[in-house]
Design an enzyme around this catalytic site. Sequence first.
Site: not given
Length: 243
Positions: A113, A152, A162, A165, A167
């Site tokens: 991110y 990640y 994870r 995905h 959000h």
Amino acid sequence: MQDDNKRYVERDRNWHPPAYAPGYKTTVARSPNQALVSLQRPSVSELSGPDFRALRMGPHDNDLLMNYREGQGQDALPIGERVIMFGRVVDQYGKPVPHTLVEMWQANAGGRYRHKKDAYLAPLDPNFGGVGRCLTDDDGWYRFRTIKPGPYPWPNGINTWRPAHIHVSVMGPSISTRLITQMYFEGDPLIPICPIVQTINDPDAVETMIGRLDMARSRPMDCLAYRFDLVVRGELQTYFENQ
């Protein structure tokens, strides 16, 4: 006229895992420490607005391939698999929710991110910001063009990851219908072994968070498309973890 007390279908809380789940460490601080209070009659503020139709949107707000530039040249594009994420926002009765705000944020193709606290070793992409927004049209449809995010590692476990995905935040027809969730990608082998997904006891709830590959909406020689419909409020609402 519909009675205000019956305007919303009551949420089935058995659909969700407990708010306090020590294995998912962030729930320890976020879970309520007092009994929940049931609001029998919604207030006007809960049943109305906001109205986003006057919100000024940029030309590339919903195009994450174009809305961020730090690299060399205006023609530089983000690295990764190009995808289209689209779907329809509907209320608890299946009616479209027009002109509502849909926001999204995600990791880049390497699983990192653009956030100062993200310490994952994957590099940042100088041409990818990882955020977008749009308004639904008259029939409740929304659309984003972006890069498929990478998985990640999740530091709560020794070797837990994870799944890829995105959000999503959608307001819906009123303040009380705001939904924050995430879209997983159909066929990802990390979904069933994800420690956060495993907190969900009902497999049907997991299915509400999976974007489905749609070859009819995919663009040949360009990108695949994934459809992710969002149901705000009610017994059929799109699930989100640790509600």
